[in-house]
Each structure stands twice: as C-alpha cells, then as structure tokens.
Write a protein that holds these residues in place. Structure first.
Motif: not given
Length: 395
Positions: A235, A240, A152, A243, A245-247, A126, A237
């Motif tokens: 994009y 977390s 990401h 969990a 993310h893949t944004s 990231y 976020r």
C-alpha cells in the motif's frame, strides 16, 4: 553482507559510542525484567534523565518515540520530525509537511517510525512511515527525499465525513455540528501492541481524534482501529501533497470502543506497556460535567474486548468494547476510572515500569517564538492522582 565478526565489532563500537554519550548525562541504570531484543536496552545501557528535542520554528510537540537498539529519539513537532541521539544532539530532521503529524511509535519488526498524519481540508488521513536509517541530515524534504512513505486509512475518512444529520452537507473541520460519526476529528494517538480481541499477534493501533462537543451524546467513546501491517508495503506510496493518494486497506482488522466520556480531540498519545500489558491513553480534558474528565485513561490489557452497546448513538449500535483498568481515580456516576498526569505531548514506555513523559513549551529567539520539547524519565507507581513519579528503579 559483512561477516559475523565484522558485524560484531561494529555493534560493540556503536554500543560504546552511545553508552559513553549517555554516561556523560548522568542517567540512571535500566534493568528490564523481561528483556526483549527488539526494544529493550542491554543491561549496561544507561538512560539519561531527560532527552532534549530542541527548539524549532514549528507547531507544538505532538508525540515522541524511542529506538533503543540504535540509541535514537524522535520528536513530532506537528509539521516537523526531529531525530536526536539519547544525549539530545540533533542527527536529522524531516520538513515539508503541511499536514498534521501526531503521535509516533517505532515498529520493532522493521525498525521504522510510524506516525499519524492528517490533511483535514483534503479529507485524507494517513499513517506516515519514516525510514529512520535514511534521516541523516537536517531539513530533509518529506516530498523529495526517500525517507517517507504513507498508507491511507479509508475507515477514518468514512467516519470523519459522515453526514449524521442527513442534510447532504459536509460541515468541515468543526466540532459544532452533529456530523462526523462518533465525533471523529481525524487521528492522533498511535502505538504497536497486541490484538485487543485477545487472540495474540501484533497490531498497529490508531486512535481517533474526537471533537469537543457537549451538545451530543454519541462522542463519549475513544475509538481505536487496529491493523496488521505485515503486508502494508503493497500500500505504501510516497507523499505527494499535490495529489494525495488513497492506497490503503479497505477496512481495519478491528474497531474498538473505550467509554471515557468526551475529550478534547481524543487520544493525543497512545502507548502499550508490555510490563503491565495495559494501554495508556493521554488526552486533553473533556468538558462534559457528567464525566470526570481525567487526563489519562488506562485500558485493562488482561481483558479482551467484549461485544456490547456503543452508548449514545442515534440508532442502537453494538461493537467491541475495551475496558478501563479499575484502578486510579474513580467517578461513581459514570463508572469511569483514570488519572491526572502528563503524557499528552509524548509518552514512551520502556517496558520495565519506566516511561519517558514529554513536556512541551516555548522559547523566544530574537522575537521569534520557537517550540520546545523534551522527554523526562519517570517511573510508574499507580498512585493517585498522578501515577508517574520521578525517575528511579522499576517497581
């Protein structure tokens, strides 16, 4: 919104407070050749000879960034972000990071602090974006406060997880393997600067980490990804870690290769210098005897990328190549230029021929080892082997 007069008074007050603190440190005067409001200090602004980042129970110092408009310095200690004023007094910190926080830079367009952030076990990489204005106290948790968002980088994941020998097995976080395209170990160096294609416009540049592996030939380039971040809020976020993310963007806006020879974990600190127009890449030395294994490489900002062979790949490959500045030390057999200097733990260009070059260390505190870091004011001379001299006026 405050009136212009109120804003002006507030600005003068802040400048007076910061300047008074800095004058107490005995720093030298800064006179930028071509002042740039987003990042250059006003003519009367005095910078300290060094800024102490403190001592912390954390990982070692990875990178630094300066916000001259607000009088702040940021220090990345692997799993901890520390914000100080320019007298080295802590203002706030961000904790709760279990990934690897690396190099930092301030985006003059939005005033936020950008850093590289790795979760290798989870195969996630990231750009971490810190809102420095919200970092107002110590030990703010990155996961439960609103100081951090992340984007990401899918391209890094693709190269990091590439099955280069076709055995269907991902070999994990190790350099002793033919896997990981270009020897990609993740990301580290990060900086804002112009488009490496020479087309103008600002970009965020993210440099790969590269495993040290002397048995392969396809890991002798530094790999640089460039992104236009103007639309990145779509994009972003929150972090977390339970969990991930893949944004993020599907691909970079540019991917470039610099032929230096293999290094140990790639570009540790990347910095663009608007005074010269060049890019500096501070690295941990490589171990291949066919290369000089310098500690600092400089990209020639006057030459846009050109299409050429990406040497040593399993299959013939071409891509945009960026050129090393033909100055400094020169290794004839490889054609590589470079320098011997610090900067691996933090490198900040002030845009007037001066830099803050970071130093990392340790201190014992009641049987506990604490990590330390400080940024020391230096002047670029271009001399060999070390191009940084003690602080002084710009060249």
């Amino acid at each position: 919104m405050p009136s212009r007069s109120r804003a002006h008074v507030a600005t003068l007050f802040l400048s007076t407070v910061v300047a008074s603190a800095l004058l107490a440190t005995g720093g030298g005067a800064a006179h930028a050749r071509t002042p740039s409001p987003p990042s250059s200090p006003p003519p009367s602004f005095r910078l300290p000879a060094s800024v102490d980042g403190g001592a912390w129970a954390s990982g070692h110092l990875q990178g630094t960034a300066i916000d001259l408009r607000r009088g702040h310095m940021y220090f990345s200690f692997t799993n901890l972000l520390v914000k100080t004023d320019l007298a080295g007094r802590p203002i706030g910190s961000v904790t709760g990071l279990t990934g690897h926080l690396g190099d930092l830079d301030v985006n003059s367009a939005d005033g936020r602090v950008y850093g590289s952030l790795e979760y290798k076990t989870a195969q996630a990489f990231y750009v971490a974006i810190f809102d420095g204005s919200r970092i107002t106290r110590m030990n703010m948790d990155a996961r439960t406060t609103d100081v951090l968002s992340t984007v990401h980088l899918r391209e890094v994941v693709r190269d990091y997880t590439a099955d280069m020998n076709g055995d269907g097995v991902f070999d994990g976080d190790t350099g002793n393997t033919p896997d990981h395209r270009y020897g990609c170990s993740g990301i580290d160096g990060l900086a804002f600067g112009p488009d490496l294609n020479g087309r103008g416009g600002g970009r965020l540049t993210v440099a790969y980490g590269v495993y040290s592996n002397t048995a392969r030939t396809d890991n002798d380039h530094q790999v640089l990804l460039q992104y236009d971040v103007r639309d990145w809020r779509t994009y972003e976020r929150p972090l977390s870690e339970d969990a991930l993310h893949t944004s993020g963007p599907a691909s970079p806006d540019g991917k470039f290769f610099a032929y230096t020879g293999n290094t140990t974990y790639g570009v540790q600190n990347l910095e663009y210098d608007r005074d010269s127009g060049n890019w500096l890449m501070a690295v941990y030395r490589g171990r291949k005897t066919a290369f000089p294994n310098y500690a600092l490489y400089v990209l020639d900002g006057s030459k846009p990328a050109r299409r050429g062979e990406v040497k040593g790949q399993p299959r013939p490959e071409s891509g945009p190549l960026v050129s090393l500045l033909p100055r400094g030390l020169h290794h004839g057999p490889s054609g590589v230029h470079g320098y011997e200097s610090g900067g691996q733990y933090g490198l900040v260009s002030l845009g007037d021929g001066r830099y803050y070059v970071a130093e990392a260390g340790t201190v014992d505190s009641g049987g506990t080892t604490l990590r330390t870091g400080r940024s020391v004011l230096r002047r670029w001379t271009g001399a060999v082997p070390n191009p940084f001299a003690a602080r002084g006026p710009a060249r």
